[in-house]
Scaffold this active site. Sequence first.
Site, PDB file in Angstrom:
ATOM      1  N   LEU A 268       1.980  -1.383   9.604  1.00  0.00           N
ATOM      2  CA  LEU A 268       0.856  -1.319   8.670  1.00  0.00           C
ATOM      3  C   LEU A 268       1.268  -1.680   7.251  1.00  0.00           C
ATOM      4  O   LEU A 268       0.452  -2.137   6.453  1.00  0.00           O
ATOM      5  CB  LEU A 268       0.244   0.088   8.682  1.00  0.00           C
ATOM      6  CG  LEU A 268      -0.371   0.546  10.011  1.00  0.00           C
ATOM      7  CD1 LEU A 268      -0.856   1.985   9.890  1.00  0.00           C
ATOM      8  CD2 LEU A 268      -1.524  -0.372  10.406  1.00  0.00           C
ATOM      9  N   GLY A 269       2.538  -1.457   6.935  1.00  0.00           N
ATOM     10  CA  GLY A 269       3.003  -1.755   5.584  1.00  0.00           C
ATOM     11  C   GLY A 269       4.480  -1.439   5.440  1.00  0.00           C
ATOM     12  O   GLY A 269       5.064  -0.730   6.260  1.00  0.00           O
ATOM     13  N   THR A 270       5.074  -1.981   4.409  1.00  0.00           N
ATOM     14  CA  THR A 270       6.486  -1.730   4.130  1.00  0.00           C
ATOM     15  C   THR A 270       6.660  -1.398   2.656  1.00  0.00           C
ATOM     16  O   THR A 270       5.891  -1.846   1.805  1.00  0.00           O
ATOM     17  CB  THR A 270       7.356  -2.952   4.477  1.00  0.00           C
ATOM     18  OG1 THR A 270       6.887  -4.091   3.729  1.00  0.00           O
ATOM     19  CG2 THR A 270       7.285  -3.270   5.958  1.00  0.00           C
ATOM     20  N   GLY A 271       7.673  -0.586   2.376  1.00  0.00           N
ATOM     21  CA  GLY A 271       7.995  -0.224   1.005  1.00  0.00           C
ATOM     22  C   GLY A 271       9.477  -0.376   0.767  1.00  0.00           C
ATOM     23  O   GLY A 271      10.216  -0.874   1.627  1.00  0.00           O
TER      24      GLY A 271
ATOM     25  N   ASN B 218      -3.272   3.546  -4.448  1.00  0.00           N
ATOM     26  CA  ASN B 218      -3.020   4.841  -3.816  1.00  0.00           C
ATOM     27  C   ASN B 218      -4.304   5.565  -3.426  1.00  0.00           C
ATOM     28  O   ASN B 218      -4.267   6.742  -3.058  1.00  0.00           O
ATOM     29  CB  ASN B 218      -2.177   5.730  -4.736  1.00  0.00           C
ATOM     30  CG  ASN B 218      -0.736   5.256  -4.814  1.00  0.00           C
ATOM     31  OD1 ASN B 218      -0.271   4.521  -3.941  1.00  0.00           O
ATOM     32  ND2 ASN B 218      -0.027   5.662  -5.849  1.00  0.00           N
TER      33      ASN B 218
ATOM     34  N   PHE C 114      11.761   1.886   0.612  1.00  0.00           N
ATOM     35  CA  PHE C 114      12.614   2.754   1.424  1.00  0.00           C
ATOM     36  C   PHE C 114      11.988   3.133   2.759  1.00  0.00           C
ATOM     37  O   PHE C 114      12.550   3.943   3.493  1.00  0.00           O
ATOM     38  CB  PHE C 114      12.940   4.040   0.647  1.00  0.00           C
ATOM     39  CG  PHE C 114      13.505   3.790  -0.716  1.00  0.00           C
ATOM     40  CD1 PHE C 114      14.789   3.296  -0.862  1.00  0.00           C
ATOM     41  CD2 PHE C 114      12.740   4.021  -1.848  1.00  0.00           C
ATOM     42  CE1 PHE C 114      15.315   3.055  -2.121  1.00  0.00           C
ATOM     43  CE2 PHE C 114      13.254   3.783  -3.115  1.00  0.00           C
ATOM     44  CZ  PHE C 114      14.549   3.292  -3.252  1.00  0.00           C
ATOM     45  N   SER C 115      10.831   2.575   3.077  1.00  0.00           N
ATOM     46  CA  SER C 115      10.153   3.021   4.290  1.00  0.00           C
ATOM     47  C   SER C 115       9.297   1.918   4.893  1.00  0.00           C
ATOM     48  O   SER C 115       9.034   0.886   4.270  1.00  0.00           O
ATOM     49  CB  SER C 115       9.272   4.238   3.982  1.00  0.00           C
ATOM     50  OG  SER C 115       8.233   3.886   3.089  1.00  0.00           O
ATOM     51  N   GLU C 116       8.863   2.181   6.113  1.00  0.00           N
ATOM     52  CA  GLU C 116       7.954   1.299   6.830  1.00  0.00           C
ATOM     53  C   GLU C 116       6.889   2.182   7.463  1.00  0.00           C
ATOM     54  O   GLU C 116       7.189   3.259   7.972  1.00  0.00           O
ATOM     55  CB  GLU C 116       8.727   0.530   7.901  1.00  0.00           C
ATOM     56  CG  GLU C 116       7.917  -0.518   8.638  1.00  0.00           C
ATOM     57  CD  GLU C 116       8.777  -1.311   9.606  1.00  0.00           C
ATOM     58  OE1 GLU C 116       8.819  -2.546   9.495  1.00  0.00           O
ATOM     59  OE2 GLU C 116       9.410  -0.684  10.481  1.00  0.00           O
ATOM     60  N   VAL C 117       5.636   1.746   7.417  1.00  0.00           N
ATOM     61  CA  VAL C 117       4.544   2.525   7.997  1.00  0.00           C
ATOM     62  C   VAL C 117       4.068   1.830   9.269  1.00  0.00           C
ATOM     63  O   VAL C 117       3.736   0.641   9.255  1.00  0.00           O
ATOM     64  CB  VAL C 117       3.375   2.693   7.007  1.00  0.00           C
ATOM     65  CG1 VAL C 117       2.251   3.511   7.650  1.00  0.00           C
ATOM     66  CG2 VAL C 117       3.851   3.375   5.731  1.00  0.00           C
TER      67      VAL C 117
ATOM     68  N   ASP D 221       0.498   9.486 -10.178  1.00  0.00           N
ATOM     69  CA  ASP D 221       0.483   8.046  -9.900  1.00  0.00           C
ATOM     70  C   ASP D 221      -0.845   7.627  -9.270  1.00  0.00           C
ATOM     71  O   ASP D 221      -0.874   6.878  -8.290  1.00  0.00           O
ATOM     72  CB  ASP D 221       1.650   7.663  -8.992  1.00  0.00           C
ATOM     73  CG  ASP D 221       1.919   6.154  -8.996  1.00  0.00           C
ATOM     74  OD1 ASP D 221       1.598   5.496 -10.011  1.00  0.00           O
ATOM     75  OD2 ASP D 221       2.450   5.638  -7.998  1.00  0.00           O
TER      76      ASP D 221
ATOM     77  N   LYS E 203      -3.915   5.456  -8.844  1.00  0.00           N
ATOM     78  CA  LYS E 203      -4.226   4.048  -9.096  1.00  0.00           C
ATOM     79  C   LYS E 203      -4.952   3.513  -7.868  1.00  0.00           C
ATOM     80  O   LYS E 203      -4.924   4.144  -6.791  1.00  0.00           O
ATOM     81  CB  LYS E 203      -2.947   3.251  -9.360  1.00  0.00           C
ATOM     82  CG  LYS E 203      -1.914   3.331  -8.231  1.00  0.00           C
ATOM     83  CD  LYS E 203      -0.636   2.581  -8.587  1.00  0.00           C
ATOM     84  CE  LYS E 203       0.414   2.724  -7.485  1.00  0.00           C
ATOM     85  NZ  LYS E 203       1.661   1.996  -7.812  1.00  0.00           N
TER      86      LYS E 203
ATOM     87  N   ASP F 211       0.042   8.815  -1.143  1.00  0.00           N
ATOM     88  CA  ASP F 211       1.319   8.588  -1.832  1.00  0.00           C
ATOM     89  C   ASP F 211       1.623   9.655  -2.887  1.00  0.00           C
ATOM     90  O   ASP F 211       1.298   9.505  -4.064  1.00  0.00           O
ATOM     91  CB  ASP F 211       1.361   7.203  -2.469  1.00  0.00           C
ATOM     92  CG  ASP F 211       2.787   6.794  -2.829  1.00  0.00           C
ATOM     93  OD1 ASP F 211       3.667   7.682  -2.896  1.00  0.00           O
ATOM     94  OD2 ASP F 211       3.034   5.598  -3.047  1.00  0.00           O
TER      95      ASP F 211
ATOM     96  N   THR G 179       2.614   4.239 -13.104  1.00  0.00           N
ATOM     97  CA  THR G 179       2.412   2.797 -12.996  1.00  0.00           C
ATOM     98  C   THR G 179       1.810   2.265 -14.292  1.00  0.00           C
ATOM     99  O   THR G 179       0.782   2.777 -14.747  1.00  0.00           O
ATOM    100  CB  THR G 179       1.474   2.472 -11.818  1.00  0.00           C
ATOM    101  OG1 THR G 179       2.073   2.948 -10.605  1.00  0.00           O
ATOM    102  CG2 THR G 179       1.247   0.970 -11.698  1.00  0.00           C
TER     103      THR G 179
END
Length: 229
Positions: free
Chosen positions: A26-29, A146, A31-34, A141, A143, A162, A181
């Site tokens: 679904l998504g990547t960051g 999020n 330090f992580s992957e969803v 945060d 925004k 988040d 942000t």
Amino acid sequence: MPGAVEGPRWKQAEDIRDIYDFRDVLGTGAFSEVILAEDKRTQKLVAIKCIAKKALEGKEGSMENEIAVLHKIKHPNIVALDDIYESGGHLYLIMQLVSGGELFDRIVEKGFYTERDASRLIFQVLDAVKYLHDLGIVHRDLKPENLLYYSLDEDSKIMISDFGLSKMEDPGSVLSTACGTPGYVAPEVLAQKPYSKAVDCWSIGVIAYILQRLHPALDGEGSREEVHL
């Protein structure tokens, strides 16, 4: 690492895939992957935040804080944490699945919101943030990236997500860490002065403005990254 981010519902699993059927990313960051996954026992769809423990070295306190906050909250407009597993070299945060996408993308698609639609959305965010503040939690945060829609429906509810920069206020203490942000951060944070939970209200004000007048920061060229200022 075990115990460093331990919570009241911490679970061990030899192989997380014995419990969940992993499907799409679904998504990547950073330090992580969803991952979209299905609970093999209940057939319930969930979003699993997969975090490599090696990537957390030196950042254990931040993850411990995020998990502690998520364990404490339950609100219809906040993405829920269902479970936490440790398996192999990873932590797995089992999150409520929301499938409507980011408010950011819907703003870009729509251009602007009517006053009626904007007020309905902001009311939901304010209700959730009041709930957080009553618990002594500051998000720090807020925004459009999020804020997630629960579904693709036009009238879907909005969900806060988040909590990586969130903070639980200690009685009598003040917040001072400059984070957030650019574009949504309150002036006192930018000035590196002590601040309170009111900084979340500033961010909501910025979002309310953007909903009715597309801001240059959302034209595809602005930064979508959170920073420690």
